[in-house]
Design a protein around this motif. Structure first.
Motif, PDB file in Angstrom:
ATOM      1  N   TYR A 254       0.814  -1.195   0.000  1.00  0.00           N
ATOM      2  CA  TYR A 254       0.000   0.000   0.000  1.00  0.00           C
ATOM      3  C   TYR A 254       0.862   1.265   0.000  1.00  0.00           C
ATOM      4  O   TYR A 254       1.923   1.307   0.602  1.00  0.00           O
ATOM      5  CB  TYR A 254      -0.946   0.021   1.205  1.00  0.00           C
ATOM      6  CG  TYR A 254      -1.956  -1.100   1.166  1.00  0.00           C
ATOM      7  CD1 TYR A 254      -3.030  -1.061   0.282  1.00  0.00           C
ATOM      8  CD2 TYR A 254      -1.837  -2.200   2.014  1.00  0.00           C
ATOM      9  CE1 TYR A 254      -3.957  -2.084   0.230  1.00  0.00           C
ATOM     10  CE2 TYR A 254      -2.759  -3.232   1.968  1.00  0.00           C
ATOM     11  CZ  TYR A 254      -3.821  -3.172   1.077  1.00  0.00           C
ATOM     12  OH  TYR A 254      -4.729  -4.182   1.023  1.00  0.00           O
ATOM     13  N   VAL A 357      -2.300   1.314  -4.150  1.00  0.00           N
ATOM     14  CA  VAL A 357      -1.538   0.065  -4.265  1.00  0.00           C
ATOM     15  C   VAL A 357      -0.459   0.259  -5.314  1.00  0.00           C
ATOM     16  O   VAL A 357      -0.712   0.826  -6.383  1.00  0.00           O
ATOM     17  CB  VAL A 357      -2.460  -1.112  -4.647  1.00  0.00           C
ATOM     18  CG1 VAL A 357      -1.655  -2.394  -4.805  1.00  0.00           C
ATOM     19  CG2 VAL A 357      -3.547  -1.295  -3.588  1.00  0.00           C
ATOM     20  N   ALA A 406      -9.077  -1.045  -1.866  1.00  0.00           N
ATOM     21  CA  ALA A 406      -8.317  -1.737  -0.834  1.00  0.00           C
ATOM     22  C   ALA A 406      -9.317  -2.322   0.151  1.00  0.00           C
ATOM     23  O   ALA A 406     -10.529  -2.092   0.031  1.00  0.00           O
ATOM     24  CB  ALA A 406      -7.339  -0.797  -0.137  1.00  0.00           C
TER      25      ALA A 406
END
Length: 805
Positions: A254, A357, A406
């Motif tokens: 991340y 990401v 996410a």
């Protein structure tokens, strides 16, 4: 002690309305929102001594019922302390989420702003929220003490402005005289009707910027849709300057942003509603072009032109087909693969870039269409979380889309689907994927909760800056009927919110711009026939579309007139007129043929100024008529000495005005304007060096707009986009109707802002170029406007919103 609602900061007041999408988050923190608390008070069971058949009204917010003495009273008081603590924490939490300055939009072709903006809304302003909470009483007192005084007596209690983008005064007068527009005729007889001077150039972003600021472009800095970046030598939007977050924190896969995308509004100077707010006058502003990003002021605002879609573009539509031979080159749309197996077509709907990401790529939503065995029956659109009926050539309602970036992090968006064909091939059109107004990924309104309120009241609605998809029709993906229905649906959404605003804002200003008049004329003017211009395309199905559109606007004006009283000033206006666009002039090709521009034929693309050999180029064109000199020290690769600029401009003006159309008599150029004579103000240095005013019937070629090259200097315009206004401004004026007399024969669009200020008794700033154009005095002065405009507007508006939840 009851916390008086009229003393709360405006951001808090707006946030109090029921926002169900945040309830789960608040509960997870052990906090119930003030909305939930007040609802529980309203739903409390009646005491035993009250009859259920004749219940008493619930106590006001913060006022509690009588309770017994002793332990029960102490328990009760303790619960009330906790209740107030929860309320304060809830206000703090909600204010964090709704602070308009928290999330800024990433505007432009770089997708991914949606993810970063949504992410940053949740985490970026903890410290500032504490400051807001602690200082708002002091700020309120200081604002009351130091608020500037009005210059004179207010002449109106309310001013209502209805903008009809592009409505032509010549056509309006023609159909008034034929008895087709009775409400416009009533306004003309009761007050005034005049042609309204427009701006140079005569286009929406420029003209509406002058409308709201009262200034010429040299003071508000909006000269076109697209302007060149003098350093990168690439075209860019004129309305915003965007900077992406500079740093991120890597946690495994991340990437956590350590800053927020920032956007600086391209429009300078100050809007009249912002000035009104400083004097305590509340305004409701709906879909006025060049109001994105939304500014903070004493009122509510829904942004319009230049609000991006979730991909970060100004409107990317999608075309799916199972026909492998149907390969199209789309400029404003994206063709996507569609696989058909046993009656089921499968595809993926593209979304924003996943910037949370590393190498996250483009987010996509898989979907399928199950075709009907009978081609005329309904198909089924299957999304991961819903199934929707698809009927051929019928738009779906707005469909909510969820892009999962996410774990626990989703971006909401909306789109509409149009099934074009089922057999022999499945063909599907999807509108640009737009920001969900009920769950906005970034602020599209002020306060942020205003778009949420509108979505709760009327359902999802189009949020894209230019929501009517002219490109889908221009590139022949959808037809005239589909475009017309889309434009009408969006117009009905706008009408709903406008009449809601009229009912809520009883004092102050109400401003709304309707775009349908502009969009329909752009796409249907080729079917319109009159004595002067003839007709471009003979098709009886659409021959009266423009006339019927004006009749429809007459009906809108009639309904507005029924909603106002004699203490309301009503203005109905357009920013420019309309004329046919039959022939296109390619300015870069003309500059090349006349020795002012050298083309680099080795460049991979002829577009975006990439085919210019800057080492041998003196002038270049980009936008809807702007010509820029390649000045040394100004452009990154400039070669023209500053002392030669004036001579070079005179030379280009003389040659352009002598240009002739070989296939038609006359010149395609009415006038060429030197910026030094056309503009004044601190931002003249950012203006095009020359601005071309085309003769009616002519306009700059499509290739020139984005800094490209066409094959011919003058050619036929064969696209559905067949009407336009980017012509010589004196030949495409706007119009102004008013229910009061005006004092000048030739008003300008720059006169509207100072006129509104004068009607409310607010001093007109010296920097404004426009002048007040009407007297409009009443025999009796509405005292409430002068005494308590803020309380009369804000509190009434918010309380009505809350009661509607």
């Amino acid at each position: 002690m009851r916390l008086p609602i009229h003393l709360l900061p405006h951001e808090f007041i707006a946030a109090i309305n029921g926002k169900q999408r945040f309830m789960a988050a608040l509960n997870s923190w052990g906090v119930r929102s003030s909305w939930s608390v007040s609802r529980s008070i309203r739903n409390r069971k009646l005491p035993m001594n009250r009859s259920a058949s004749s219940p008493q009204p619930p106590p006001p917010f913060g006022m509690e019922e009588r309770v017994p003495e002793g332990r029960e009273r102490r328990n009760f008081e303790g619960s009330q302390h906790k209740l107030w603590l929860r309320r304060i924490l809830a206000l703090l939490a909600v204010s964090l989420l709704f602070q308009p300055q928290v999330a800024q939009a990433y505007l432009g072709p770089g997708a991914g702003f949606t993810i970063v903006s949504t992410f940053f809304v949740l985490f970026a302003a903890l410290a500032s929220a504490f400051v807001v909470l602690l200082t708002w009483p002091f700020r309120w007192v200081l604002k009351r003490i130091f608020r500037p005084k009005r210059a004179g007596v207010a002449k109106a209690r309310r001013v209502v402005i209805v903008g009809l983008d592009g409505q032509d005064p010549e056509l309006t007068e023609k159909w008034m005289n034929e008895g087709l527009l009775p409400n416009f005729s009533k306004l003309r007889e009761a007050g005034a009707f005049a042609r309204l001077g427009t701006t140079l150039p005569a286009e929406s972003p420029v003209a509406w910027s002058s409308f709201q600021t009262g200034c010429n472009p040299g003071k508000h800095r909006i000269y076109d849709f697209l302007v060149p970046n003098r350093k990168s030598l690439m075209p860019e939007l004129s309305s915003a300057n965007v900077t992406a977050p500079g740093r991120t924190l890597k946690l495994g896969k991340y990437l956590i942003p350590l800053g927020k995308p920032s956007i600086a509004a391209g429009r300078k100077s100050e809007s009249f509603w912002s000035i009104l707010g400083k004097f305590g006058v509340f305004s409701t502003v709906l879909r006025v072009p060049i109001t994105f990003p939304p500014e903070k002021f004493n009122g509510v605002l829904l942004s319009a032109m230049n609000v991006p879609d979730v991909k970060g573009s100004q409107g990317t539509y999608f075309y799916f087909t199972t026909d492998k031979t149907d390969q199209r080159t789309l400029v404003s749309g994206q063709q996507c693969p569609f696989d058909l197996v046993e009656g089921v077509a499968r595809g993926e709907l593209p979304g924003p870039e996943n910037t949370l990401v590393k190498d996250g790529g483009e987010l996509r939503i898989p979907f399928s269409i199950i075709t009907a065995k009978n081609g005329s029956a309904a198909a089924q659109l299957k999304l991961p979380d819903q199934t929707i009926e698809l009927r051929q050539n019928e738009y779906t309602p707005w469909v909510t889309l969820s892009y999962k970036a996410a774990v626990g992090f989703t971006v909401k968006a909306i789109a509409r689907f149009l099934l074009l064909d089922q057999k022999p091939h499945v063909r599907l059109y999807v509108t640009p994927i737009q920001i969900d107004p009920g769950s906005p990924a970034l602020p599209i309104s002020h306060p942020v909760s205003y778009s949420i309120y509108l979505a709760k009241k009327q359902g999802p609605f189009a949020t894209l800056g230019v929501a009517e998809d002219t490109s889908g029709l221009n590139e022949l993906v959808i037809g005239e009927d589909a475009f017309f229905r889309q434009a009408q649906d969006i117009h009905q959404e706008r009408e709903t919110m406008f009449f809601d605003a009229l009912s809520k804002t009883r004092r102050g200003a109400v401003v709304c711009v309707f775009d349908i008049t502009d969009r329909i004329q752009h796409m249907f003017f080729r079917f319109h026939k009159d004595e002067r211009w003839g007709v471009g395309v003979n098709d009886e199905r659409y021959a009266n579309v423009v006339r019927d559109l004006y009749i429809q606007m007459d009906g809108l004006v009639g309904r507005v007139m029924k909603e106002i009283d004699d203490q309301t000033v009503l203005m109905v206006l357009s920013d420019h007129g309309f004329k046919p666009f039959r022939r296109a002039v390619e300015l870069n090709r003309w500059l090349q043929q006349n020795g002012y521009l050298t083309e680099n034929l080795a460049a991979k693309t002829p577009d975006l100024l990439q085919r210019v050999d800057w080492s041998k180029t003196q002038a270049y064109a980009v936008g809807f008529g702007g010509i820029y000199l390649n000045i040394a020290g100004r452009e990154a690769k400039g070669i023209v000495p500053k002392e030669d600029a004036a001579r070079l401009k005179r030379e280009i003006i003389e040659k352009l005005k002598s240009l002739r159309d070989p296939e038609h008599s006359g010149s395609p150029i009415s006038e060429v304007y030197d910026r030094e004579q056309a503009y004044k103000g601190p931002y003249v240095v950012d203006a095009p060096d020359l601005v071309v005013g085309f003769a009616p019937g002519y306009r700059v070629a499509w290739e020139t707009v984005t800094g490209g090259f066409g094959e011919k200097v003058i050619s036929d315009n064969t696209r559905p986009w067949s009407g336009d206004h980017n012509m010589n401004p004196p030949e495409v004026p706007g119009m102004l109707f008013c229910n009061r007399r005006i004092d000048v024969a030739q008003p300008s669009i720059m006169d509207i802002a100072p006129t509104v200020l004068d009607l409310f008794g607010v001093p007109i700033p010296a920097h404004m170029d426009g002048k007040a154009i009407m007297n409009g005095k009443y025999t009796t002065q509405p005292r409430s406007l002068v005494r308590e405009p803020k309380r009369a507007n804000v509190v009434e508006f918010v309380e009505r919103q809350a009661s509607a939840q």
